[in-house]
Scaffold this active site. Structure first.
Site, PDB file in Angstrom:
ATOM      1  CE  LYS A  44     -20.657  44.263 -58.778  1.00 16.07           C
ATOM      2  NZ  LYS A  44     -20.890  45.758 -58.743  1.00 16.07           N
ATOM      3  CG  HIS A  99     -12.633  46.461 -53.597  1.00 22.06           C
ATOM      4  ND1 HIS A  99     -13.681  46.007 -52.849  1.00 22.06           N
ATOM      5  CD2 HIS A  99     -13.179  47.259 -54.558  1.00 22.06           C
ATOM      6  CE1 HIS A  99     -14.806  46.526 -53.325  1.00 22.06           C
ATOM      7  NE2 HIS A  99     -14.531  47.289 -54.355  1.00 22.06           N
ATOM      8  CB  SER A 129     -22.610  40.379 -58.796  1.00 25.05           C
ATOM      9  OG  SER A 129     -22.799  41.740 -58.564  1.00 25.05           O
TER      10      SER A 129
HETATM   11  P1  A3P Z   1     -26.138  41.748 -57.625  1.00 23.29           P
HETATM   12  O1  A3P Z   1     -25.408  42.196 -58.851  1.00 23.29           O
HETATM   13  O2  A3P Z   1     -26.088  40.255 -57.457  1.00 23.29           O
HETATM   14  O3  A3P Z   1     -27.523  42.285 -57.509  1.00 23.29           O
HETATM   15  P2  A3P Z   1     -20.601  45.710 -54.402  1.00 23.29           P
HETATM   16  O4  A3P Z   1     -21.274  46.842 -53.731  1.00 23.29           O
HETATM   17  O5  A3P Z   1     -19.568  45.002 -53.570  1.00 23.29           O
HETATM   18  O6  A3P Z   1     -20.131  46.070 -55.772  1.00 23.29           O
HETATM   19  O7  A3P Z   1     -21.717  44.568 -54.588  1.00 23.29           O
HETATM   20  C1  A3P Z   1     -22.808  44.773 -55.437  1.00 23.29           C
HETATM   21  C2  A3P Z   1     -23.799  43.665 -55.189  1.00 23.29           C
HETATM   22  O8  A3P Z   1     -24.409  43.836 -53.886  1.00 23.29           O
HETATM   23  C3  A3P Z   1     -24.922  43.677 -56.216  1.00 23.29           C
HETATM   24  O9  A3P Z   1     -25.321  42.312 -56.365  1.00 23.29           O
HETATM   25  C4  A3P Z   1     -25.957  44.512 -55.473  1.00 23.29           C
HETATM   26  O10 A3P Z   1     -27.262  44.393 -55.965  1.00 23.29           O
HETATM   27  C5  A3P Z   1     -25.822  43.925 -54.070  1.00 23.29           C
HETATM   28  N1  A3P Z   1     -26.429  44.791 -53.041  1.00 23.29           N
HETATM   29  C6  A3P Z   1     -26.182  46.088 -52.797  1.00 23.29           C
HETATM   30  N2  A3P Z   1     -27.008  46.552 -51.847  1.00 23.29           N
HETATM   31  C7  A3P Z   1     -27.795  45.524 -51.466  1.00 23.29           C
HETATM   32  C8  A3P Z   1     -28.872  45.362 -50.529  1.00 23.29           C
HETATM   33  N3  A3P Z   1     -29.306  46.376 -49.811  1.00 23.29           N
HETATM   34  N4  A3P Z   1     -29.450  44.142 -50.420  1.00 23.29           N
HETATM   35  C9  A3P Z   1     -29.014  43.112 -51.159  1.00 23.29           C
HETATM   36  N5  A3P Z   1     -28.018  43.196 -52.079  1.00 23.29           N
HETATM   37  C10 A3P Z   1     -27.420  44.386 -52.228  1.00 23.29           C
END
Ligand code: A3P
Length: 285
Positions: A44, A99, A129
């Site tokens: 996240k 991870h 998140s």
């Molecule tokens: P949120 O739940 O706060 O929106 P991971 O990919 O490590 O699981 O992380 C997911 C988080 O990264 C989510 O956060 C997601 O929306 C955010 N995320 C993914 N792509 C993004 C982008 N292009 N710009 C900003 N946040 C992004």
């Protein structure tokens, strides 16, 4: 212990995509190559974002890989059950996601020239998140109430273990030439500047046109539309995106919409205690 989880070396993993064998392979079986490039994140923290950006850097802005290959195949997770088959025969340079904490990678990794992009995010936003993600994914344990989830997170009683342990395991590598430490916030605030920095680190000459293409494709709303990155292929029984989108808000500071001031104070005091003695200049504000 929920039947959805697998406990491995004191850390909980979701067992639909991990097995003892796959985790053992990640450390003892995987052959690291000097030209491997790893995205390392605590979940996240922007993993999917980097899985969009990195292939675009290597394709010089050609959108084909991100428009035709799902993110989990494009930049596979080393520790997943599918990691071995997706990575072993792949031509170099391999783009790999993990991870895992530092000590769970192969011994040779630590002396190799493989590059590491560590992406960190404010742990309070990570927590928020994750809370929403656990709530929408049927293959993850129930997060409980937000209050309960804060405690679990602070104790490290969450999937992939403690955020604190993760940062602490990787932070000592920060001065190595093959390591770059990036934050979610800097990528959000200055995507183009961060892309230039990343290109330099990877030894890639990116033209301003290419930077523009990558910045545009990796913009939150554009990624949200990309079927190869938004997990819309996953059936609703597994990920109910009506409850919460995988690409949910994409902002920094959403924790302020979730934490009470008492919860914030509590988090800050545990944070101060757990991070004591670590020269870690990043925030949790
Ligand atoms: P949120 O739940 O706060 O929106 P991971 O990919 O490590 O699981 O992380 C997911 C988080 O990264 C989510 O956060 C997601 O929306 C955010 N995320 C993914 N792509 C993004 C982008 N292009 N710009 C900003 N946040 C992004």
């Amino acid at each position: 212990m929920s039947e959805l989880n697998l406990m491995y070396e004191g850390i909980k993993f979701p067992n639909h995509i991990h097995s003892e064998e796959s985790l053992r392979y990640a450390r003892d079986g995987f052959q690291v190559r000097d030209d491997d490039v790893f995205i390392v994140t605590y979940p996240k923290s922007g993993t999917t974002w980097m899985q969009e950006i990195l292939p675009l850097i290597y394709s010089n802005g050609d959108l084909t890989p991100v428009q035709t290959i799902p993110n989990w195949q494009r930049v596979p997770w080393l520790e997943h059950i599918s990691g071995k088959s997706l990575l072993e025969e792949r031509p170099s340079p391999r783009l790999i996601t993990t991870h895992l904490q530092n000590h769970m990678l192969p011994k040779i990794f630590h002396t190799s020239k493989a590059k590491v992009i560590y992406m960190a995010r404010n742990p309070k936003d990570v927590l928020v998140s994750a809370f929403h993600y656990y709530g929408m994914a049927s293959f993850l344990e129930d997060p409980g109430t937000f209050e309960e989830f804060i405690e679990k997170f602070l104790e490290g009683n969450v999937l992939f273990g403690s955020w604190f342990d993760h940062i602490k395991s990787w932070w000592p590598a920060k001065d190595q030439d093959n390591f770059i430490f990036l934050t979610y916030k800097e990528l959000l605030q200055d995507r183009r500047g961060t892309l230039v920095k990343l290109g330099d680190f990877l030894g890639k000459q990116l033209s301003s046109d290419t930077i523009e293409i990558i910045a545009n494709q990796s913009e939150f709303n554009n990624m949200k539309q990309n079927k190869m990155s938004n997990y819309s292929f996953v059936p609703e029984e597994l990920m109910d995106q009506k409850k919460s989108n995988f690409l949910r808000k994409g902002i920094a500071g959403d924790w302020k919409n979730h934490f009470t001031s008492a919860q914030n104070e509590h988090f800050n005091s545990v944070y101060a205690q757990k991070m004591k003695g670590l020269d870690f200049p990043y925030y949790n504000d």
